[in-house]
Design a protein around this motif. Structure first.
Motif, PDB file in Angstrom:
ATOM      1  N   ARG A   1       0.804  -1.119  -0.118  1.00  0.00           N
ATOM      2  CA  ARG A   1       0.060   0.173  -0.055  1.00  0.00           C
ATOM      3  C   ARG A   1       0.892   1.320   0.200  1.00  0.00           C
ATOM      4  O   ARG A   1       0.516   2.329  -0.441  1.00  0.00           O
ATOM      5  N   PHE A   2       1.796   1.135   0.602  1.00  0.00           N
ATOM      6  CA  PHE A   2       2.864   2.140   0.453  1.00  0.00           C
ATOM      7  C   PHE A   2       4.688   1.673   0.626  1.00  0.00           C
ATOM      8  O   PHE A   2       4.536   0.851   1.420  1.00  0.00           O
ATOM      9  N   GLY A   3       5.254   2.542  -0.196  1.00  0.00           N
ATOM     10  CA  GLY A   3       6.927   1.892  -0.315  1.00  0.00           C
ATOM     11  C   GLY A   3       7.055   0.758  -1.441  1.00  0.00           C
ATOM     12  O   GLY A   3       6.050   0.682  -2.381  1.00  0.00           O
ATOM     13  N   GLU A   4       8.279   0.094  -1.417  1.00  0.00           N
ATOM     14  CA  GLU A   4       8.617  -0.775  -2.421  1.00  0.00           C
ATOM     15  C   GLU A   4       9.548  -1.528  -1.705  1.00  0.00           C
ATOM     16  O   GLU A   4      10.266  -1.356  -0.900  1.00  0.00           O
ATOM     17  N   ARG A   5       9.524  -2.899  -2.532  1.00  0.00           N
ATOM     18  CA  ARG A   5      10.648  -3.646  -2.271  1.00  0.00           C
ATOM     19  C   ARG A   5      11.029  -4.407  -3.498  1.00  0.00           C
ATOM     20  O   ARG A   5      10.347  -4.728  -4.204  1.00  0.00           O
ATOM     21  N   VAL A   6      12.602  -4.862  -3.280  1.00  0.00           N
ATOM     22  CA  VAL A   6      13.192  -5.532  -4.531  1.00  0.00           C
ATOM     23  C   VAL A   6      13.816  -6.616  -3.849  1.00  0.00           C
ATOM     24  O   VAL A   6      14.441  -6.613  -3.101  1.00  0.00           O
ATOM     25  N   THR A   7      13.496  -7.829  -4.479  1.00  0.00           N
ATOM     26  CA  THR A   7      13.563  -9.153  -4.028  1.00  0.00           C
ATOM     27  C   THR A   7      14.432 -10.071  -5.231  1.00  0.00           C
ATOM     28  O   THR A   7      13.977 -10.129  -6.206  1.00  0.00           O
ATOM     29  N   LEU A   8      15.451 -10.753  -4.850  1.00  0.00           N
ATOM     30  CA  LEU A   8      16.085 -11.763  -5.614  1.00  0.00           C
ATOM     31  C   LEU A   8      15.579 -12.837  -5.127  1.00  0.00           C
ATOM     32  O   LEU A   8      15.561 -13.439  -4.032  1.00  0.00           O
ATOM     33  N   VAL A   9      15.036 -13.783  -6.116  1.00  0.00           N
ATOM     34  CA  VAL A   9      14.508 -15.028  -6.069  1.00  0.00           C
ATOM     35  C   VAL A   9      15.373 -16.082  -6.725  1.00  0.00           C
ATOM     36  O   VAL A   9      15.313 -16.012  -7.945  1.00  0.00           O
ATOM     37  N   LEU A  10      15.683 -16.967  -5.876  1.00  0.00           N
ATOM     38  CA  LEU A  10      16.616 -18.196  -6.425  1.00  0.00           C
ATOM     39  C   LEU A  10      15.828 -19.497  -6.166  1.00  0.00           C
ATOM     40  O   LEU A  10      15.381 -19.829  -4.928  1.00  0.00           O
ATOM     41  N   ASN A  11      15.886 -20.288  -7.045  1.00  0.00           N
ATOM     42  CA  ASN A  11      15.238 -21.454  -6.805  1.00  0.00           C
ATOM     43  C   ASN A  11      16.048 -22.859  -7.171  1.00  0.00           C
ATOM     44  O   ASN A  11      17.109 -22.768  -7.873  1.00  0.00           O
ATOM     45  N   GLN A  12      15.810 -23.912  -6.442  1.00  0.00           N
ATOM     46  CA  GLN A  12      16.502 -24.979  -6.386  1.00  0.00           C
ATOM     47  C   GLN A  12      15.630 -26.120  -6.396  1.00  0.00           C
ATOM     48  O   GLN A  12      14.455 -26.119  -6.116  1.00  0.00           O
ATOM     49  N   ARG A  13      16.415 -27.180  -6.494  1.00  0.00           N
ATOM     50  CA  ARG A  13      15.646 -28.592  -6.268  1.00  0.00           C
ATOM     51  C   ARG A  13      16.442 -29.518  -5.903  1.00  0.00           C
ATOM     52  O   ARG A  13      17.598 -29.409  -5.736  1.00  0.00           O
ATOM     53  N   SER A  14      15.702 -30.745  -5.661  1.00  0.00           N
ATOM     54  CA  SER A  14      16.596 -32.027  -5.164  1.00  0.00           C
ATOM     55  C   SER A  14      17.431 -32.652  -6.228  1.00  0.00           C
ATOM     56  O   SER A  14      16.845 -32.834  -7.233  1.00  0.00           O
ATOM     57  N   VAL A  15      18.671 -32.939  -5.668  1.00  0.00           N
ATOM     58  CA  VAL A  15      19.530 -33.472  -6.627  1.00  0.00           C
ATOM     59  C   VAL A  15      18.880 -34.846  -6.916  1.00  0.00           C
ATOM     60  O   VAL A  15      19.121 -35.580  -7.974  1.00  0.00           O
ATOM     61  N   ALA A  16      18.529 -35.709  -5.728  1.00  0.00           N
ATOM     62  CA  ALA A  16      18.141 -37.037  -5.781  1.00  0.00           C
ATOM     63  C   ALA A  16      16.858 -37.330  -6.411  1.00  0.00           C
ATOM     64  O   ALA A  16      16.625 -38.261  -7.280  1.00  0.00           O
ATOM     65  N   LYS A  17      16.027 -36.150  -6.384  1.00  0.00           N
ATOM     66  CA  LYS A  17      14.673 -36.292  -7.078  1.00  0.00           C
ATOM     67  C   LYS A  17      14.211 -35.140  -7.665  1.00  0.00           C
ATOM     68  O   LYS A  17      13.566 -34.365  -7.324  1.00  0.00           O
ATOM     69  N   PRO A  18      14.997 -34.808  -8.794  1.00  0.00           N
ATOM     70  CA  PRO A  18      14.720 -33.747  -9.726  1.00  0.00           C
ATOM     71  C   PRO A  18      13.281 -33.694 -10.383  1.00  0.00           C
ATOM     72  O   PRO A  18      13.011 -32.763 -10.758  1.00  0.00           O
ATOM     73  N   TYR A  19      12.659 -34.920 -10.374  1.00  0.00           N
ATOM     74  CA  TYR A  19      11.380 -35.023 -11.018  1.00  0.00           C
ATOM     75  C   TYR A  19      10.228 -34.528 -10.142  1.00  0.00           C
ATOM     76  O   TYR A  19       9.323 -34.330 -10.513  1.00  0.00           O
ATOM     77  N   VAL A  20      10.658 -34.219  -8.682  1.00  0.00           N
ATOM     78  CA  VAL A  20       9.637 -33.731  -7.990  1.00  0.00           C
ATOM     79  C   VAL A  20       9.366 -32.307  -8.316  1.00  0.00           C
ATOM     80  O   VAL A  20      10.337 -31.404  -8.120  1.00  0.00           O
ATOM     81  N   ASP A  21       8.425 -31.931  -9.016  1.00  0.00           N
ATOM     82  CA  ASP A  21       8.393 -30.429  -9.854  1.00  0.00           C
ATOM     83  C   ASP A  21       6.864 -30.441 -10.132  1.00  0.00           C
ATOM     84  O   ASP A  21       6.193 -31.453 -10.754  1.00  0.00           O
ATOM     85  N   ASP A  22       6.401 -29.199 -10.451  1.00  0.00           N
ATOM     86  CA  ASP A  22       5.179 -28.891 -10.726  1.00  0.00           C
ATOM     87  C   ASP A  22       5.021 -27.876 -11.817  1.00  0.00           C
ATOM     88  O   ASP A  22       3.893 -27.228 -11.637  1.00  0.00           O
ATOM     89  N   ASN A  23       6.093 -27.294 -12.283  1.00  0.00           N
ATOM     90  CA  ASN A  23       5.945 -26.361 -13.346  1.00  0.00           C
ATOM     91  C   ASN A  23       5.365 -26.915 -14.534  1.00  0.00           C
ATOM     92  O   ASN A  23       5.664 -27.639 -15.491  1.00  0.00           O
ATOM     93  N   ARG A  24       4.056 -26.355 -15.084  1.00  0.00           N
ATOM     94  CA  ARG A  24       3.172 -26.916 -15.935  1.00  0.00           C
ATOM     95  C   ARG A  24       3.592 -26.064 -17.218  1.00  0.00           C
ATOM     96  O   ARG A  24       4.233 -25.047 -17.092  1.00  0.00           O
ATOM     97  N   MET A  25       3.367 -26.622 -18.336  1.00  0.00           N
ATOM     98  CA  MET A  25       3.960 -26.105 -19.650  1.00  0.00           C
ATOM     99  C   MET A  25       3.102 -24.457 -19.739  1.00  0.00           C
ATOM    100  O   MET A  25       3.829 -23.782 -20.318  1.00  0.00           O
ATOM    101  N   PHE A  26       1.889 -24.504 -19.384  1.00  0.00           N
ATOM    102  CA  PHE A  26       1.262 -23.439 -19.571  1.00  0.00           C
ATOM    103  C   PHE A  26       1.705 -22.212 -19.039  1.00  0.00           C
ATOM    104  O   PHE A  26       1.935 -20.982 -19.350  1.00  0.00           O
ATOM    105  N   TYR A  27       2.306 -22.438 -17.384  1.00  0.00           N
ATOM    106  CA  TYR A  27       2.818 -21.631 -16.744  1.00  0.00           C
ATOM    107  C   TYR A  27       4.210 -21.146 -17.282  1.00  0.00           C
ATOM    108  O   TYR A  27       4.417 -19.975 -17.185  1.00  0.00           O
ATOM    109  N   LEU A  28       5.060 -22.069 -17.670  1.00  0.00           N
ATOM    110  CA  LEU A  28       6.351 -21.663 -18.442  1.00  0.00           C
ATOM    111  C   LEU A  28       6.117 -20.845 -19.485  1.00  0.00           C
ATOM    112  O   LEU A  28       6.878 -20.005 -19.925  1.00  0.00           O
TER     113      LEU A  28
END
Length: 218
Positions: free
Chosen positions: A140-167
């Motif tokens: 409502r007032f002011g501003e913020r700048v944020t760095l967002v870094l994403n990670q995943r599991s090395v053992a289970k890289p298939y645990v993911d829910d990024n859909r094609m339409f979202y990407l």
């Protein structure tokens, strides 16, 4: 660019800012995050999703209620105005489908079902938001700048829910991300999934006897 989550951000920020790429792949940082999450992590491989810089203020928007597609996210404030009214992280502490039903009915999420996390300079927020309904409260007032870094599991890289339409909605590149996704599925996700299945075989189902049924004689 102003994107579909009512948010303005730089997508794939590590491609343009060398310091972000260095931080994203920093070995010590990944070791510390892995210790906190209880499993070895690696940077999320898709260039359009691995890192972003978000710009939030009353004009640029915030982040509407949603569930992440990536398994693990780290939020690092780069700048926070003083004062800042709004802009905190809100997490719905119940089943995400229940929350979605409330929103689709035109009602507001009950305040007693929401966890609030305020962002602070020199502190990062690490969370597993895959399947967890959350948002950034409108500023409502002011501003913020944020760095967002994403990670995943090395053992289970298939645990993911990024859909094609979202990407597809989350970037303005025609083919690069599609090739990256296909390559990752074949070289990382599918082999890891097959290894997991081989190491955790499902016991064969045993037919239960039918009550009152005929007995076999031997």
């Amino acid at each position: 660019m102003h994107k579909h989550l009512d948010l303005t951000f730089i997508t794939g920020a590590d491609r343009f800012i060398p310091e972000i790429k260095e931080l994203l792949h920093d070995k010590l940082r990944l070791e510390r995050l892995s210790d906190m999450m209880g499993t070895k992590l690696e940077p999320y491989p898709l260039s359009i999703v691995g890192s972003t810089v978000t710009f939030m203020n009353p004009k640029d928007g915030a982040v509407e209620w949603h569930c992440d597609g990536v398994p693990v996210t780290e939020l690092i404030p780069l700048s926070i105005s003083n004062p800042l009214v709004g802009g905190h992280l809100e997490i719905y502490c119940d089943d995400s489908e229940t929350g979605r039903a409330i929103l689709e009915a035109g009602r507001e999420i009950p305040r007693n079902s929401v966890m609030r996390i305020d962002h602070k300079m020199n502190y990062a927020t690490l969370g597993q938001f895959l399947g967890v309904l959350h948002r950034t409260a409108p500023i409502r007032f002011g501003e913020r700048v944020t760095l967002v870094l994403n990670q995943r599991s090395v053992a289970k890289p298939y645990v993911d829910d990024n859909r094609m339409f979202y990407l597809a909605a989350d970037n303005n590149h025609d083919r690069e991300w599609v090739s990256e996704l296909a390559e990752d599925v074949w070289t990382n996700q599918l082999p890891a999934y097959r290894r997991f299945e081989a190491e955790h075989p499902v016991p064969a189902a045993v037919d239960a006897p039918v009550p009152g049924g005929a007995r076999e004689s031997w």
